[in-house]
Design a protein around this motif. Structure first.
Motif, mmCIF file in Angstrom:
data_model
loop_
_atom_site.group_PDB
_atom_site.id
_atom_site.type_symbol
_atom_site.label_atom_id
_atom_site.label_comp_id
_atom_site.label_asym_id
_atom_site.label_seq_id
_atom_site.Cartn_x
_atom_site.Cartn_y
_atom_site.Cartn_z
ATOM 1 N N GLU A 67 0.965 -1.253 -0.124
ATOM 2 C CA GLU A 67 -0.069 0.017 -0.113
ATOM 3 C C GLU A 67 0.844 1.103 -0.079
ATOM 4 O OE1 GLU A 67 -3.486 0.253 2.603
ATOM 5 O OE2 GLU A 67 -3.156 -1.815 2.938
ATOM 6 N N LYS A 68 0.511 2.089 -0.621
ATOM 7 C CA LYS A 68 1.270 3.474 -1.177
ATOM 8 C C LYS A 68 1.763 4.073 0.344
ATOM 9 C CE LYS A 68 2.482 4.408 -4.417
ATOM 10 N NZ LYS A 68 2.109 5.113 -5.696
ATOM 11 N N TYR B 49 20.763 -19.169 -12.521
ATOM 12 C CA TYR B 49 19.504 -19.093 -11.994
ATOM 13 C C TYR B 49 19.243 -17.767 -11.996
ATOM 14 C CZ TYR B 49 19.457 -24.014 -10.716
ATOM 15 O OH TYR B 49 19.288 -25.447 -10.511
ATOM 16 N N VAL B 50 18.115 -17.301 -12.506
ATOM 17 C CA VAL B 50 17.621 -16.087 -12.564
ATOM 18 C C VAL B 50 16.239 -16.105 -11.776
ATOM 19 C CG1 VAL B 50 16.452 -14.225 -13.822
ATOM 20 C CG2 VAL B 50 18.429 -15.398 -14.821
ATOM 21 N N VAL B 51 16.140 -15.291 -10.694
ATOM 22 C CA VAL B 51 15.150 -15.298 -9.875
ATOM 23 C C VAL B 51 14.561 -13.847 -9.799
ATOM 24 C CG1 VAL B 51 14.212 -15.512 -7.379
ATOM 25 C CG2 VAL B 51 16.127 -16.830 -8.161
ATOM 26 N N LEU B 52 13.263 -13.776 -10.668
ATOM 27 C CA LEU B 52 12.698 -12.776 -10.631
ATOM 28 C C LEU B 52 11.426 -12.164 -9.654
ATOM 29 C CD1 LEU B 52 11.923 -9.897 -12.243
ATOM 30 C CD2 LEU B 52 10.710 -11.355 -13.772
ATOM 31 N N ALA B 53 11.492 -11.171 -8.908
ATOM 32 C CA ALA B 53 10.397 -10.813 -7.981
ATOM 33 C C ALA B 53 9.771 -9.663 -8.398
ATOM 34 C CB ALA B 53 11.030 -10.810 -6.407
ATOM 35 N N SER B 54 8.640 -9.734 -8.908
ATOM 36 C CA SER B 54 7.984 -8.420 -9.675
ATOM 37 C C SER B 54 6.693 -8.135 -8.523
ATOM 38 C CB SER B 54 7.742 -9.055 -10.938
ATOM 39 O OG SER B 54 6.978 -7.842 -11.880
ATOM 40 N N LEU B 55 6.626 -6.757 -8.493
ATOM 41 C CA LEU B 55 5.520 -6.047 -7.527
ATOM 42 C C LEU B 55 4.398 -6.311 -8.334
ATOM 43 C CD1 LEU B 55 6.301 -4.366 -5.049
ATOM 44 C CD2 LEU B 55 5.717 -2.537 -6.343
ATOM 45 N N VAL B 56 3.206 -6.307 -7.601
ATOM 46 C CA VAL B 56 1.944 -6.324 -7.979
ATOM 47 C C VAL B 56 1.200 -5.061 -7.248
ATOM 48 C CG1 VAL B 56 1.566 -8.613 -8.886
ATOM 49 C CG2 VAL B 56 1.102 -8.015 -6.512
ATOM 50 N N GLY B 57 0.132 -4.884 -7.728
ATOM 51 C CA GLY B 57 -0.917 -3.824 -7.225
ATOM 52 C C GLY B 57 -1.252 -2.702 -8.120
ATOM 53 N N PHE B 58 -2.118 -1.891 -8.113
ATOM 54 C CA PHE B 58 -2.289 -0.672 -8.768
ATOM 55 C C PHE B 58 -1.773 0.414 -8.098
ATOM 56 C CE2 PHE B 58 -5.195 -3.067 -11.514
ATOM 57 C CZ PHE B 58 -5.081 -2.655 -12.628
ATOM 58 N N GLU B 59 -1.140 1.221 -8.828
ATOM 59 C CA GLU B 59 -0.539 2.403 -8.078
ATOM 60 C C GLU B 59 -1.006 3.723 -9.155
ATOM 61 O OE1 GLU B 59 3.622 2.838 -6.931
ATOM 62 O OE2 GLU B 59 3.789 0.651 -6.452
ATOM 63 N N ALA B 60 -2.103 4.300 -8.974
ATOM 64 C CA ALA B 60 -2.755 5.382 -9.316
ATOM 65 C C ALA B 60 -3.010 5.071 -10.994
ATOM 66 C CB ALA B 60 -2.027 6.674 -9.182
ATOM 67 N N GLY B 61 -3.746 3.842 -11.040
ATOM 68 C CA GLY B 61 -3.947 3.524 -12.653
ATOM 69 C C GLY B 61 -2.988 2.794 -13.322
ATOM 70 N N LYS B 62 -1.770 2.786 -12.666
ATOM 71 C CA LYS B 62 -0.549 1.719 -13.420
ATOM 72 C C LYS B 62 -0.511 0.512 -12.454
ATOM 73 C CE LYS B 62 1.947 5.444 -12.366
ATOM 74 N NZ LYS B 62 1.086 6.643 -12.354
ATOM 75 N N GLY B 63 -0.927 -0.371 -13.282
ATOM 76 C CA GLY B 63 -1.110 -1.951 -12.892
ATOM 77 C C GLY B 63 0.427 -2.509 -12.763
ATOM 78 N N GLU C 210 -8.997 0.220 -7.415
ATOM 79 C CA GLU C 210 -8.809 1.824 -7.142
ATOM 80 C C GLU C 210 -10.147 2.453 -6.208
ATOM 81 O OE1 GLU C 210 -6.602 4.125 -8.023
ATOM 82 O OE2 GLU C 210 -5.215 2.794 -9.337
ATOM 83 N N LEU C 211 -11.125 1.556 -6.261
ATOM 84 C CA LEU C 211 -12.024 1.974 -5.324
ATOM 85 C C LEU C 211 -11.752 1.528 -3.857
ATOM 86 C CD1 LEU C 211 -13.962 2.263 -7.972
ATOM 87 C CD2 LEU C 211 -15.741 1.440 -6.517
ATOM 88 N N ALA C 212 -11.138 0.423 -3.789
ATOM 89 C CA ALA C 212 -10.792 -0.531 -2.465
ATOM 90 C C ALA C 212 -9.867 0.694 -1.717
ATOM 91 C CB ALA C 212 -10.178 -1.805 -2.599
ATOM 92 N N TRP C 213 -8.684 1.335 -2.270
ATOM 93 C CA TRP C 213 -7.798 2.019 -1.590
ATOM 94 C C TRP C 213 -8.564 3.472 -0.980
ATOM 95 C CZ3 TRP C 213 -5.966 6.832 -2.575
ATOM 96 C CH2 TRP C 213 -5.752 7.185 -3.534
ATOM 97 N N ARG C 214 -9.617 3.783 -1.854
ATOM 98 C CA ARG C 214 -10.097 5.006 -1.676
ATOM 99 C C ARG C 214 -11.271 4.837 -0.497
ATOM 100 N NH1 ARG C 214 -8.588 5.560 -6.839
ATOM 101 N NH2 ARG C 214 -8.038 7.735 -7.464
ATOM 102 N N GLY C 215 -11.646 3.533 -0.277
ATOM 103 C CA GLY C 215 -12.547 3.162 0.849
ATOM 104 C C GLY C 215 -13.820 2.976 0.316
ATOM 105 N N TYR C 216 -13.881 2.558 -0.728
ATOM 106 C CA TYR C 216 -15.367 2.567 -1.672
ATOM 107 C C TYR C 216 -15.540 0.899 -2.008
ATOM 108 C CZ TYR C 216 -16.297 7.575 -1.814
ATOM 109 O OH TYR C 216 -16.414 8.824 -1.693
ATOM 110 N N THR C 217 -16.631 0.511 -1.662
ATOM 111 C CA THR C 217 -17.261 -0.818 -2.436
ATOM 112 C C THR C 217 -17.967 -0.723 -3.503
ATOM 113 O OG1 THR C 217 -18.644 -0.990 -0.547
ATOM 114 C CG2 THR C 217 -16.817 -2.006 -0.091
ATOM 115 N N LYS C 218 -18.933 0.585 -3.624
ATOM 116 C CA LYS C 218 -19.885 0.860 -4.682
ATOM 117 C C LYS C 218 -19.473 2.142 -5.608
ATOM 118 C CE LYS C 218 -23.035 1.632 -1.203
ATOM 119 N NZ LYS C 218 -24.125 1.730 -0.567
ATOM 120 N N LEU D 166 -1.097 10.692 -6.897
ATOM 121 C CA LEU D 166 -2.205 10.885 -6.142
ATOM 122 C C LEU D 166 -2.746 9.846 -4.962
ATOM 123 C CD1 LEU D 166 -4.727 9.007 -7.162
ATOM 124 C CD2 LEU D 166 -4.317 10.453 -9.278
ATOM 125 N N ASP D 167 -2.174 8.860 -5.037
ATOM 126 C CA ASP D 167 -2.350 7.732 -4.148
ATOM 127 C C ASP D 167 -1.434 7.824 -2.995
ATOM 128 O OD1 ASP D 167 -0.348 6.701 -5.689
ATOM 129 O OD2 ASP D 167 -0.791 4.924 -5.614
#
Lengths: 287, 284
Positions: free
Chosen positions: A11-12, A207-221, B31-39, B277-278
């Protein structure tokens, strides 16, 4: 030599919460008994911070202290852990995109790599906020010899060539790669990572071990797709895209000599490299 | 001897639509979840963009967590409301209809000089007022429905339909929205009709813009990636089409940014002081 890649979504800016999430993931892994755990680039804070780097970067000592606490609470026996983080150098006051290899419950910090290639194009803006690292080195762990490259470092095959020439048997690559290019079933960047990892592993017999982040960061997945490639360039395991996952793969360093004997590219490079010195020198002078 | 011919490389607009649908579904959920929305709340115009957004929202959050709003005005085409109902039915979402005629005509009555063009903008901004008010009433986040083509052309009402904080389609050209809409099962009647803002009776997007979307999107993709005009012309596009595309993009950059602020310090927001923004720092 069991590895676990922790493909986690931070979480950011929530460093404490993200480290608690890492601790929970380790507890979940206890029954699998990995000996080395690999965590993606910039995991404690999230990747896109802009100027927030200077508020959130950790010194390597602060990170070590936090990880020691997690290790004491969540793990029995020694555990090696590779993690990407934004680093503040206490002496110089400079900030780096760094990754560190810790032997927790043992010798502590074994190696720190500071990212050399800071992407500053398109969606990326690292060099505006960060200083460059100045080298690539292999280092010894309790299992063998390893190196760390961070994200774009690995997209320049010369860095893995240096790591392999320096004796690395395993290359750890913490990364954060925003998805882009959706003309196929998997994003183009994920395909590129897979091809790169397999070809680098095969070229050098590592060996190559890649650990790649997940989650959305302001629209960037952040795309995930963490993986482990064998010295022949085969995929030994691959995490899904876009979701958290724990990828468990056993690495067998004893397989490296026979694989390299069959395909002695690294040995050929060592003997052929002096032939190319003059050209390297010439190109360097012309750059 | 066998001859094998390769295919030339080039820019491709076609997407893997199941993958895009999956990605945008995750995007909305996170994007809804981190803003605290489910709807979520979606203003459904009867067109393909809002129907596609509604479909994605229903997939991400469950249809029971999505509010669809139809916001007709007395001058709106009757088929817009019919198609809004069709979209809501197709994705199992309840549709609430709120007539914006009294709001718009209330203002029109004190400004008799209101032209059809200005009145169109008033309608779009009246819809924004309803959307944000009901967002608070329902604790549901308003979703934007604008696509990349209209965003690049500035073909939207500033601070009207561009106002919602989360937009799943904003990086998809209109051509790509059609492909995604088909993948998500947007009804044929919505998919096949000529796109219209329906702010002025009888208008269509392509007549307003003077361009066909399918041709404009190819020009845009090449222009944004830095291909010179001659290259785009060699692909079969006319000089005047390319010029029109570039004209629309270049007179509307301001609509895609926050208002201009006079910079006087080294902590000017978005100029020196830069945070995503996040971004949130944990306070001790």
């Amino acid at each position: 030599m069991r590895h676990a890649v922790l493909q986690l979504a931070p979480e950011k800016g929530q460093v404490r919460r993200n480290l608690a999430h890492l601790e929970a993931a380790l507890l979940e892994l206890a029954e699998d008994a990995p000996e080395v755990v690999v965590v993606p680039e910039a995991y404690p804070t999230g990747y896109f911070l802009q100027g927030g780097v200077r508020e959130l970067a950790l010194t390597v000592d602060e990170l070590a202290e936090a990880l020691d606490g997690i290790h004491r609470r969540a793990w029995e026996g020694p555990l090696d852990l590779v993690i990407g983080f934004y680093e503040k150098d206490e002496q110089s006051g400079d900030y780096y995109n760094a990754a560190a290899y810790f032997e927790l419950g043992g010798r502590g910090l074994l190696h720190r790599h500071r990212k050399v290639f800071l992407p500053t194009y398109g969606v990326f803006d690292e060099e505006r906020y960060l200083s460059r690292g100045h080298g690539v080195r292999a280092f010894d762990t309790r299992f063998g010899r390893a190196a760390i490259l961070i994200c774009e470092d690995f997209w320049h095959s010369i860095t893995s060539t240096l790591a392999a020439l320096d004796g690395a048997e395993v290359i750890y690559v913490p990364s954060a790669s925003p998805a882009r290019g959706f003309s196929g079933p998997r994003p183009a960047n994920v395909e590129r990572w897979r091809q790169l990892a397999m070809s680098v592993a095969a070229e050098h017999g590592v060996y190559v071990v890649l650990a790649s982040l997940v989650g959305f960061e302001a629209g960037k997945g952040m795309s995930g797709g963490s993986l482990v490639a064998s010295p022949e360039g085969r995929l030994l395991g691959e995490a899904p895209v876009f979701e958290e996952a724990l990828l468990l793969v056993d690495l067998d360093l004893a397989r490296i000599p026979p694989v390299r004997y069959d395909n002695p590219m690294l040995a050929d490079l060592k003997s052929g490299l002096p032939i190319l010195w003059n050209d390297l020198r010439r190109i360097r002078e012309e750059l | 001897m066998r001859k094998v011919r390769g295919v030339p490389g080039g820019e491709v607009l076609a997407l893997d639509y199941p993958a895009v649908a999956d990605y945008l579904t995750r995007f909305l959920e996170r994007e809804l979840a981190w803003r605290g929305y489910t709807k979520a709340l979606v203003a459904v115009s009867g067109g393909v963009d809002s129907a596609t957004t509604l479909a994605l929202a229903a997939r991400a959050l469950g249809p029971e967590n999505v509010h669809a709003l139809a916001l007709p005005h007395a001058e709106s085409a009757p088929e817009s409301l019919e198609h809004a109902r069709l979209a809501a039915r197709a994705f199992g979402v309840d549709l609430e209809v709120i007539d914006i005629t009294p709001m718009v005509e209330g203002y029109a009555s004190v400004r008799p000089d209101l032209t059809p063009y200005r009145k169109g903008n008033v309608k779009a901004r009246a819809r924004m007022i309803v959307l944000f008010d009901l967002s608070m009433a329902y604790q549901a986040l308003p979703l934007g429905t604008g696509n990349k083509t209209e965003r690049l052309f500035g073909y939207f009402t500033w601070h009207g339909d561009d106002a919602p904080p989360v937009n799943p389609l904003g990086d998809l050209y209109k051509t790509q929205v059609w492909g995604l809409a088909e993948e998500l099962g947007v009804p044929e009647a919505i998919l096949k009709k000529p796109p219209t803002a329906d702010l002025i009776p009888g208008q269509t997007d392509e007549a307003d813009l003077g361009l066909s979307y399918r041709r404009a999107d190819v020009i845009l993709e090449h222009y944004l990636k830095g291909y010179p005009d001659a290259y785009i012309q060699a692909l079969g596009y006319r000089e005047e089409e390319i010029r029109r595309v570039k004209e629309l993009v270049n007179k509307t950059h301001y609509k895609r940014h926050l208002p201009t602020v006079a910079v006087v310090s080294t902590t000017a927001i978005h100029e020196f002081y830069l945070r995503p923004l996040d971004y949130r720092v944990e306070l001790t």
